[in-house]
Design a protein around this motif. Structure first.
Motif, PDB file in Angstrom:
ATOM      1  N   ILE A 175       0.841  -1.206   0.000  1.00  0.00           N
ATOM      2  CA  ILE A 175       0.000   0.000   0.000  1.00  0.00           C
ATOM      3  C   ILE A 175       0.868   1.246   0.000  1.00  0.00           C
ATOM      4  CG2 ILE A 175      -1.699   1.335   1.289  1.00  0.00           C
ATOM      5  CD1 ILE A 175      -2.915  -1.138   0.100  1.00  0.00           C
ATOM      6  N   GLN A 176       1.883   1.263   0.842  1.00  0.00           N
ATOM      7  CA  GLN A 176       2.761   2.434   0.923  1.00  0.00           C
ATOM      8  C   GLN A 176       3.490   2.676  -0.392  1.00  0.00           C
ATOM      9  OE1 GLN A 176       2.693   4.660   3.379  1.00  0.00           O
ATOM     10  NE2 GLN A 176       1.098   3.339   4.231  1.00  0.00           N
ATOM     11  N   GLN A 177       3.943   1.602  -1.029  1.00  0.00           N
ATOM     12  CA  GLN A 177       4.646   1.740  -2.310  1.00  0.00           C
ATOM     13  C   GLN A 177       3.722   2.291  -3.396  1.00  0.00           C
ATOM     14  OE1 GLN A 177       6.167  -2.251  -2.899  1.00  0.00           O
ATOM     15  NE2 GLN A 177       8.071  -1.812  -1.798  1.00  0.00           N
ATOM     16  N   ILE A 178       2.481   1.819  -3.401  1.00  0.00           N
ATOM     17  CA  ILE A 178       1.514   2.298  -4.393  1.00  0.00           C
ATOM     18  C   ILE A 178       1.196   3.772  -4.156  1.00  0.00           C
ATOM     19  CG2 ILE A 178      -0.891   2.082  -5.167  1.00  0.00           C
ATOM     20  CD1 ILE A 178      -0.613  -0.957  -4.610  1.00  0.00           C
ATOM     21  N   LYS A 179       1.039   4.149  -2.900  1.00  0.00           N
ATOM     22  CA  LYS A 179       0.752   5.550  -2.576  1.00  0.00           C
ATOM     23  C   LYS A 179       1.887   6.458  -3.011  1.00  0.00           C
ATOM     24  CE  LYS A 179      -2.436   4.916   1.307  1.00  0.00           C
ATOM     25  NZ  LYS A 179      -2.642   5.115   2.769  1.00  0.00           N
ATOM     26  N   LEU A 180       3.127   5.999  -2.792  1.00  0.00           N
ATOM     27  CA  LEU A 180       4.283   6.791  -3.222  1.00  0.00           C
ATOM     28  C   LEU A 180       4.335   6.916  -4.742  1.00  0.00           C
ATOM     29  CD1 LEU A 180       7.074   5.478  -0.800  1.00  0.00           C
ATOM     30  CD2 LEU A 180       6.093   7.783  -0.852  1.00  0.00           C
ATOM     31  N   LYS A 181       3.999   5.822  -5.422  1.00  0.00           N
ATOM     32  CA  LYS A 181       4.042   5.812  -6.883  1.00  0.00           C
ATOM     33  C   LYS A 181       2.970   6.714  -7.480  1.00  0.00           C
ATOM     34  CE  LYS A 181       3.949   2.650 -10.847  1.00  0.00           C
ATOM     35  NZ  LYS A 181       3.855   1.218 -11.269  1.00  0.00           N
ATOM     36  N   LEU A 182       1.758   6.639  -6.926  1.00  0.00           N
ATOM     37  CA  LEU A 182       0.652   7.414  -7.482  1.00  0.00           C
ATOM     38  C   LEU A 182       0.664   8.875  -7.029  1.00  0.00           C
ATOM     39  CD1 LEU A 182      -2.309   4.864  -7.239  1.00  0.00           C
ATOM     40  CD2 LEU A 182      -0.937   5.457  -9.239  1.00  0.00           C
ATOM     41  N   GLY A 183       1.145   9.122  -5.811  1.00  0.00           N
ATOM     42  CA  GLY A 183       1.235  10.486  -5.309  1.00  0.00           C
ATOM     43  C   GLY A 183      -0.107  11.215  -5.380  1.00  0.00           C
ATOM     44  N   PRO A 184      -0.118  12.411  -5.986  1.00  0.00           N
ATOM     45  CA  PRO A 184      -1.350  13.211  -6.058  1.00  0.00           C
ATOM     46  C   PRO A 184      -2.493  12.504  -6.796  1.00  0.00           C
ATOM     47  CG  PRO A 184       0.570  14.547  -6.630  1.00  0.00           C
ATOM     48  CD  PRO A 184       1.037  13.118  -6.561  1.00  0.00           C
ATOM     49  N   LYS A 185      -2.148  11.507  -7.620  1.00  0.00           N
ATOM     50  CA  LYS A 185      -3.201  10.793  -8.357  1.00  0.00           C
ATOM     51  C   LYS A 185      -4.133  10.009  -7.424  1.00  0.00           C
ATOM     52  CE  LYS A 185      -0.533  10.224 -12.633  1.00  0.00           C
ATOM     53  NZ  LYS A 185       0.074   9.250 -13.578  1.00  0.00           N
ATOM     54  N   MET A 186      -3.671   9.774  -6.179  1.00  0.00           N
ATOM     55  CA  MET A 186      -4.531   9.085  -5.215  1.00  0.00           C
ATOM     56  C   MET A 186      -5.746   9.938  -4.857  1.00  0.00           C
ATOM     57  SD  MET A 186      -3.612   6.000  -4.165  1.00  0.00           S
ATOM     58  CE  MET A 186      -4.399   5.878  -2.579  1.00  0.00           C
ATOM     59  N   GLY A 187      -5.576  11.274  -4.946  1.00  0.00           N
ATOM     60  CA  GLY A 187      -6.678  12.168  -4.611  1.00  0.00           C
ATOM     61  C   GLY A 187      -7.167  11.919  -3.195  1.00  0.00           C
ATOM     62  N   ASP A 188      -8.477  11.861  -3.016  1.00  0.00           N
ATOM     63  CA  ASP A 188      -9.038  11.606  -1.691  1.00  0.00           C
ATOM     64  C   ASP A 188      -9.435  10.145  -1.520  1.00  0.00           C
ATOM     65  OD1 ASP A 188     -11.215  11.443  -3.337  1.00  0.00           O
ATOM     66  OD2 ASP A 188     -12.515  12.742  -2.126  1.00  0.00           O
ATOM     67  N   SER A 189      -8.884   9.276  -2.371  1.00  0.00           N
ATOM     68  CA  SER A 189      -9.201   7.852  -2.265  1.00  0.00           C
ATOM     69  C   SER A 189      -8.417   7.222  -1.122  1.00  0.00           C
ATOM     70  CB  SER A 189      -8.886   7.131  -3.576  1.00  0.00           C
ATOM     71  OG  SER A 189      -7.485   7.120  -3.821  1.00  0.00           O
ATOM     72  N   ASN A 190      -8.916   6.106  -0.607  1.00  0.00           N
ATOM     73  CA  ASN A 190      -8.241   5.347   0.441  1.00  0.00           C
ATOM     74  C   ASN A 190      -8.024   3.917  -0.034  1.00  0.00           C
ATOM     75  OD1 ASN A 190      -8.204   7.414   2.409  1.00  0.00           O
ATOM     76  ND2 ASN A 190     -10.336   7.009   2.922  1.00  0.00           N
ATOM     77  N   LEU A 191      -6.795   3.442   0.095  1.00  0.00           N
ATOM     78  CA  LEU A 191      -6.444   2.085  -0.326  1.00  0.00           C
ATOM     79  C   LEU A 191      -6.121   1.258   0.915  1.00  0.00           C
ATOM     80  CD1 LEU A 191      -5.949   0.271  -2.811  1.00  0.00           C
ATOM     81  CD2 LEU A 191      -3.597   1.126  -2.869  1.00  0.00           C
ATOM     82  N   TYR A 192      -6.788   0.119   1.051  1.00  0.00           N
ATOM     83  CA  TYR A 192      -6.641  -0.715   2.239  1.00  0.00           C
ATOM     84  C   TYR A 192      -6.026  -2.064   1.871  1.00  0.00           C
ATOM     85  CZ  TYR A 192     -10.108   2.648   3.937  1.00  0.00           C
ATOM     86  OH  TYR A 192     -10.778   3.797   4.264  1.00  0.00           O
TER      87      TYR A 192
END
Length: 223
Positions: A45-62
């Motif tokens: 999850i942390q790696q994906i968040k770092l990769k996507l950065g601002p593209k995550m927007g207000d989404s939450n990945l669990y």
């Protein structure tokens, strides 16, 4: 060849923007592909968040669980937050049974409200928005879309955990089957009413016309 199909249930059919939904399901498919169909860990999850950065927007990945690859929630226009869960150890029929149980047995579940320490707690189930299926030649994942419940886990509420375990035995006498594992339950206050949500899959041996209803929904999903 990639194929994504979806079925939105009647209460939400006129509220879901199909293009918006398709975009979100494409994102879910991309994560499935990049993770090679494995359930996501906290590290993933942390790696994906770092990769996507601002593209995550207000989404939450669990992170994933025993049967779900991961959960990804988004803010949908009109209806609010929806969590999308792709499963890898479940058949589409299991998700349909969950939906039908939520329809047919919700009154029975609400009957098992209880009081602890002078506080009344009601049992609830997140509304099921729809189903989807993501598939290609290599895999086929059934997907559940439900309202996201932004509550607290009951893991730190020992008296509630104990009470839930006994309530589940009573619920089972109604033919409704759910898992007492505390991580499957969330607690939140809604309009001064405390509700405890079961956020995993339900099943029931008391559903009517189960085979024909499953067949009909699978057929609708394929259209």
């Amino acid at each position: 060849m990639l194929k994504i199909s979806s079925l939105i249930f009647p209460d939400y059919k006129d509220q879901i923007d199909r293009d918006f939904l398709r975009n979100k399901l494409n994102l879910v498919q991309n994560i499935i592909f990049s993770s090679k169909g494995k359930n996501l860990s906290d590290k993933d999850i942390q790696q994906i968040k770092l990769k996507l950065g601002p593209k995550m927007g207000d989404s939450n990945l669990y992170k994933g669980g025993s049967s779900v690859l991961f959960g990804w929630s988004f803010e949908f226009p009109i209806i609010g937050r929806v969590i999308i869960k792709p499963y890898y150890k479940r058949e589409l029929s299991h998700l349909i049974i969950h939906y039908l149980t939520s329809l047919d047995c919700i009154k029975d579940i609400k009957e098992f409200a209880f009081t602890l320490g002078g506080v009344r707690y009601e049992l609830a189930i997140p509304e099921v928005i729809g189903l989807a299926r993501i598939e290609n030649l290599s895999y086929n994942y059934p997907v559940l879309l439900t309202r996201e419940i932004l509550g607290k886990s009951i893991l730190t509420y020992t008296p509630i955990i104990t009470k839930i375990s006994s309530v589940i035995r009573d619920v089972a006498r109604k033919g409704i089957i759910c898992d007492p594992y505390p991580a499957n339950w969330k607690i939140r206050s809604e309009n001064r009413i405390w509700k405890i949500y079961y956020v995993d899959l339900l099943s029931s041996n008391a559903l009517s016309d189960i085979h024909s209803r499953i067949a009909q929904l699978i057929e609708e999903l394929g259209e």
